[in-house]
Design a protein around this motif. Structure first.
Motif, PDB file in Angstrom:
ATOM      1  N   ARG A 185     -67.529  62.703   3.374  1.00 29.22           N
ATOM      2  CA  ARG A 185     -66.773  63.000   4.588  1.00 29.22           C
ATOM      3  C   ARG A 185     -66.909  61.853   5.588  1.00 29.22           C
ATOM      4  NH1 ARG A 185     -66.411  68.765   4.554  1.00 29.22           N
ATOM      5  NH2 ARG A 185     -65.680  69.163   2.438  1.00 29.22           N
ATOM      6  N   ALA A 186     -65.803  61.563   6.257  1.00 29.34           N
ATOM      7  CA  ALA A 186     -65.801  60.531   7.286  1.00 29.34           C
ATOM      8  C   ALA A 186     -66.445  61.063   8.564  1.00 29.34           C
ATOM      9  CB  ALA A 186     -64.365  60.094   7.563  1.00 29.34           C
ATOM     10  N   GLY A 187     -66.876  60.157   9.425  1.00 32.39           N
ATOM     11  CA  GLY A 187     -67.491  60.568  10.682  1.00 32.39           C
ATOM     12  C   GLY A 187     -66.534  61.298  11.597  1.00 32.39           C
ATOM     13  N   PHE A 188     -65.222  60.992  11.454  1.00 29.77           N
ATOM     14  CA  PHE A 188     -64.221  61.651  12.305  1.00 29.77           C
ATOM     15  C   PHE A 188     -63.704  62.949  11.690  1.00 29.77           C
ATOM     16  CE2 PHE A 188     -62.312  57.917  10.150  1.00 29.77           C
ATOM     17  CZ  PHE A 188     -61.597  58.578   9.170  1.00 29.77           C
ATOM     18  N   ALA A 189     -64.273  63.379  10.582  1.00 32.04           N
ATOM     19  CA  ALA A 189     -63.899  64.673   9.994  1.00 32.04           C
ATOM     20  C   ALA A 189     -64.476  65.803  10.827  1.00 32.04           C
ATOM     21  CB  ALA A 189     -64.408  64.770   8.563  1.00 32.04           C
ATOM     22  N   SER A 190     -63.795  66.937  10.834  1.00 28.97           N
ATOM     23  CA  SER A 190     -64.302  68.113  11.536  1.00 28.97           C
ATOM     24  C   SER A 190     -65.498  68.674  10.766  1.00 28.97           C
ATOM     25  CB  SER A 190     -63.210  69.173  11.663  1.00 28.97           C
ATOM     26  OG  SER A 190     -62.160  68.715  12.490  1.00 28.97           O
ATOM     27  N   ASP A 191     -66.604  68.836  11.436  1.00 29.50           N
ATOM     28  CA  ASP A 191     -67.853  69.284  10.819  1.00 29.50           C
ATOM     29  C   ASP A 191     -68.053  70.761  11.131  1.00 29.50           C
ATOM     30  OD1 ASP A 191     -70.428  69.794   9.992  1.00 29.50           O
ATOM     31  OD2 ASP A 191     -71.299  68.029  10.962  1.00 29.50           O
ATOM     32  N   GLN A 237     -51.445  72.889  -0.510  1.00 27.59           N
ATOM     33  CA  GLN A 237     -51.856  72.076  -1.663  1.00 27.59           C
ATOM     34  C   GLN A 237     -51.756  70.597  -1.330  1.00 27.59           C
ATOM     35  OE1 GLN A 237     -49.057  70.606  -3.949  1.00 27.59           O
ATOM     36  NE2 GLN A 237     -50.718  69.294  -4.672  1.00 27.59           N
ATOM     37  N   VAL A 238     -50.639  70.188  -0.714  1.00 32.48           N
ATOM     38  CA  VAL A 238     -50.467  68.788  -0.322  1.00 32.48           C
ATOM     39  C   VAL A 238     -51.510  68.404   0.721  1.00 32.48           C
ATOM     40  CG1 VAL A 238     -48.903  67.128   0.752  1.00 32.48           C
ATOM     41  CG2 VAL A 238     -47.991  68.829  -0.815  1.00 32.48           C
ATOM     42  N   ALA A 239     -51.703  69.283   1.702  1.00 35.76           N
ATOM     43  CA  ALA A 239     -52.625  68.988   2.799  1.00 35.76           C
ATOM     44  C   ALA A 239     -54.049  68.810   2.298  1.00 35.76           C
ATOM     45  CB  ALA A 239     -52.562  70.111   3.833  1.00 35.76           C
ATOM     46  N   ARG A 240     -54.451  69.657   1.368  1.00 36.81           N
ATOM     47  CA  ARG A 240     -55.807  69.544   0.838  1.00 36.81           C
ATOM     48  C   ARG A 240     -55.996  68.227   0.083  1.00 36.81           C
ATOM     49  NH1 ARG A 240     -59.880  73.562   0.171  1.00 36.81           N
ATOM     50  NH2 ARG A 240     -61.505  72.726  -1.206  1.00 36.81           N
ATOM     51  N   THR A 241     -54.978  67.810  -0.657  1.00 36.91           N
ATOM     52  CA  THR A 241     -55.047  66.542  -1.390  1.00 36.91           C
ATOM     53  C   THR A 241     -55.206  65.366  -0.437  1.00 36.91           C
ATOM     54  OG1 THR A 241     -53.716  67.390  -3.226  1.00 36.91           O
ATOM     55  CG2 THR A 241     -53.779  65.008  -2.940  1.00 36.91           C
ATOM     56  N   PRO A 294     -61.349  69.530   3.967  1.00 38.12           N
ATOM     57  CA  PRO A 294     -60.204  70.170   3.308  1.00 38.12           C
ATOM     58  C   PRO A 294     -60.043  71.645   3.651  1.00 38.12           C
ATOM     59  CG  PRO A 294     -61.952  69.742   1.721  1.00 38.12           C
ATOM     60  CD  PRO A 294     -62.364  69.084   3.003  1.00 38.12           C
ATOM     61  N   GLU A 295     -61.153  72.340   3.972  1.00 35.92           N
ATOM     62  CA  GLU A 295     -61.043  73.770   4.271  1.00 35.92           C
ATOM     63  C   GLU A 295     -60.326  74.014   5.595  1.00 35.92           C
ATOM     64  OE1 GLU A 295     -64.063  72.523   3.104  1.00 35.92           O
ATOM     65  OE2 GLU A 295     -63.691  73.300   1.079  1.00 35.92           O
ATOM     66  N   LEU A 296     -60.652  73.230   6.616  1.00 36.88           N
ATOM     67  CA  LEU A 296     -59.942  73.377   7.889  1.00 36.88           C
ATOM     68  C   LEU A 296     -58.484  72.981   7.723  1.00 36.88           C
ATOM     69  CD1 LEU A 296     -59.785  73.919  10.907  1.00 36.88           C
ATOM     70  CD2 LEU A 296     -60.603  71.571  11.315  1.00 36.88           C
ATOM     71  N   VAL A 353     -52.784  66.305   9.417  1.00 29.74           N
ATOM     72  CA  VAL A 353     -52.456  66.287   7.984  1.00 29.74           C
ATOM     73  C   VAL A 353     -51.605  67.496   7.627  1.00 29.74           C
ATOM     74  CG1 VAL A 353     -53.408  66.555   5.652  1.00 29.74           C
ATOM     75  CG2 VAL A 353     -54.414  64.894   7.225  1.00 29.74           C
ATOM     76  N   ALA A 354     -51.957  68.666   8.147  1.00 30.81           N
ATOM     77  CA  ALA A 354     -51.179  69.877   7.866  1.00 30.81           C
ATOM     78  C   ALA A 354     -49.729  69.710   8.318  1.00 30.81           C
ATOM     79  CB  ALA A 354     -51.819  71.091   8.545  1.00 30.81           C
ATOM     80  N   ALA A 355     -49.523  69.083   9.473  1.00 29.59           N
ATOM     81  CA  ALA A 355     -48.162  68.886   9.996  1.00 29.59           C
ATOM     82  C   ALA A 355     -47.355  67.962   9.099  1.00 29.59           C
ATOM     83  CB  ALA A 355     -48.226  68.328  11.417  1.00 29.59           C
ATOM     84  N   LEU A 356     -47.925  66.836   8.683  1.00 29.63           N
ATOM     85  CA  LEU A 356     -47.208  65.902   7.806  1.00 29.63           C
ATOM     86  C   LEU A 356     -46.968  66.512   6.429  1.00 29.63           C
ATOM     87  CD1 LEU A 356     -46.232  62.861   8.111  1.00 29.63           C
ATOM     88  CD2 LEU A 356     -47.494  63.839  10.015  1.00 29.63           C
ATOM     89  N   SER A 357     -47.894  67.351   5.979  1.00 32.09           N
ATOM     90  CA  SER A 357     -47.731  68.005   4.682  1.00 32.09           C
ATOM     91  C   SER A 357     -46.574  68.982   4.695  1.00 32.09           C
ATOM     92  CB  SER A 357     -49.030  68.732   4.293  1.00 32.09           C
ATOM     93  OG  SER A 357     -50.095  67.811   4.183  1.00 32.09           O
ATOM     94  N   ASP A 358     -46.313  69.584   5.846  1.00 39.06           N
ATOM     95  CA  ASP A 358     -45.137  70.441   6.021  1.00 39.06           C
ATOM     96  C   ASP A 358     -43.865  69.632   5.779  1.00 39.06           C
ATOM     97  OD1 ASP A 358     -43.563  72.655   6.717  1.00 39.06           O
ATOM     98  OD2 ASP A 358     -43.713  72.252   8.860  1.00 39.06           O
ATOM     99  N   ASP A 359     -43.790  68.439   6.372  1.00 32.86           N
ATOM    100  CA  ASP A 359     -42.623  67.568   6.172  1.00 32.86           C
ATOM    101  C   ASP A 359     -42.467  67.184   4.707  1.00 32.86           C
ATOM    102  OD1 ASP A 359     -42.201  67.645   8.881  1.00 32.86           O
ATOM    103  OD2 ASP A 359     -42.900  65.620   9.289  1.00 32.86           O
TER     104      ASP A 359
END
Length: 385
Positions: free
Chosen positions: A3-9, A72-76, A85-87, A189-195
């Motif tokens: 996980r990156a440092g900027f990931a939600s923990d 599925q796209v967002a998790r990838t 990935p869970e958030l 990521v969720a928003a772009l995955s919608d597109d």
């Protein structure tokens, strides 16, 4: 991937509106995701319009299948970028919970009916559902999601400024979601995955509906190169497999572009924490400029040939009237709503509160139920004349 440092923990999550003990085997974001999946509103998405009204065919996308594809796209993408990935998945699964029956047509009709009472917004309605309208738990209304998940649902399309939709304002007054900033990278990521999901699957659904041909979409940017690659690799492939192989490559091209572009943006930003991501002042999850321009051409094609196709517009006109006619019937006689709504009706202090209850009820309907309920009530009204 680490996980990156900027990931939600999840260990640093800001908590829930109603404090709860933590699970011994699931992170708080996993619990959010699971609560969304088990929500009644999520199940109802299986009979809600994406583009084609639910009864028009069994193979077209619904809001449920669309939401699963987005997740599925967002998790990838989230995994490839070192995010949580869970958030990401939780926000993706929840992003369409507030949609009315009949998609944007139903939303436009309900907004028009609700204009004297504050209007209607499907993004704000999703927040209302997960904070108030789901009523299964003994200790709280809604799903009692984490601050991070609520923030993602509210702001996945970017900061929310100006006059807030009333449903979002109510939640924000209780649990400040810092609406003027960008959301976490996971929500972006969720928003772009919608597109990505709808640009790809709307092409396929439009083909299945006969609104345009393989040859026509094969002239579009991105799609053209994908068909050419398939034809070179699999000469003589039957039309259905050829179509599938081409469109899966379109999917892959969009996902790869977002990962490559966003990786560079995240590195250039210098952000080390999720808070720094929120306060950068710009989104870090994006398509490249060149791909965005190409997608704009695809969206224009879909708008003209699918979303505004005469056959689609005819059905849209018909189902819009269903919502327009249901609203005044229930507003004038709310006791026709199921008994579980009666305590809310009794407690409504004014006309605006009552209208919002009626709006909640209609917004929660599936396409099928709205059509059946409209037919029943219209017949009942005719019988009383």
């Amino acid at each position: 991937m680490e996980r990156a440092g900027f990931a939600s923990d999840p260990s640093r999550a800001r908590g829930r509106l109603v404090p709860e003990g933590e699970s011994s085997f699931r992170s708080c974001f996993q619990r959010d995701r699971d609560r969304i999946i088990h929500a009644s509103a999520f199940r109802r998405l299986k009979h809600k319009t994406q583009v084609f009204v639910e009864h028009e065919g069994d193979t077209y996308r619904t809001r449920l299948t669309h939401s699963i594809e987005v997740a599925q796209v967002a998790r990838t993408i989230s995994g490839a970028l070192g995010l949580n990935p869970e958030l990401t998945e939780a926000v993706a699964l929840a992003h369409d919970l507030g949609h009315t029956p009949f998609g944007h047509t139903g939303e436009d009709a309900l907004h028009a009916m609700m204009e004297p009472y504050g209007g209607f917004d499907h993004n704000a309605q999703a927040i209302r559902i997960v904070t108030r309208l789901e009523r299964h738990y003994a200790d709280f209304d809604g799903c009692n999601l984490t601050w991070e998940c609520l923030e993602g649902i509210a702001k996945h399309n970017g900061p929310v400024t100006g006059d807030l939709p009333w449903a979002l304002a109510e939640c924000n007054a209780q649990f400040d979601l810092e609406l003027s900033t960008h959301a976490s990278a996971e929500a972006q990521v969720a928003a772009l995955s919608d597109d990505i999901a709808y640009n790809n699957h709307d092409l396929l659904d439009g083909l299945r509906a006969g609104l345009f041909s393989d040859d026509e979409i094969a002239r579009l940017p991105i799609v053209q190169d994908c068909f050419a690659e398939v034809d070179s690799r699999y000469p003589g492939l039957d039309s259905y497999r050829r179509r599938h192989e081409a469109l899966r490559r379109v999917f892959g091209a969009m996902v790869s572009d977002v990962i490559e572009t966003s990786s560079a943006l995240l590195a250039e930003s210098g952000a080390q924490t999720v808070e720094e991501i929120r306060h950068l002042g710009y989104p870090v999850i994006r398509f490249s400029d060149s791909l965005w321009d190409e997608l704009s051409e695809i969206r224009t094609f879909l708008f003209n040939r699918m979303y505004r196709a005469p056959s689609v517009m005819k059905v849209r006109s018909e189902v819009g009237r269903v919502v327009e006619e249901l609203f005044p019937i229930y507003l004038n006689d709310p006791w026709q709503m199921p008994k579980r709504w009666h305590s809310d009706i009794e407690a409504a202090p004014d006309d605006t509160s009552l209208a919002r209850i009626v709006s909640d009820y209609i917004a929660g309907m599936t396409d099928r139920f709205a059509l059946q309920d409209h037919a029943r009530l219209a017949r009942s009204e005719r019988d009383t004349l």
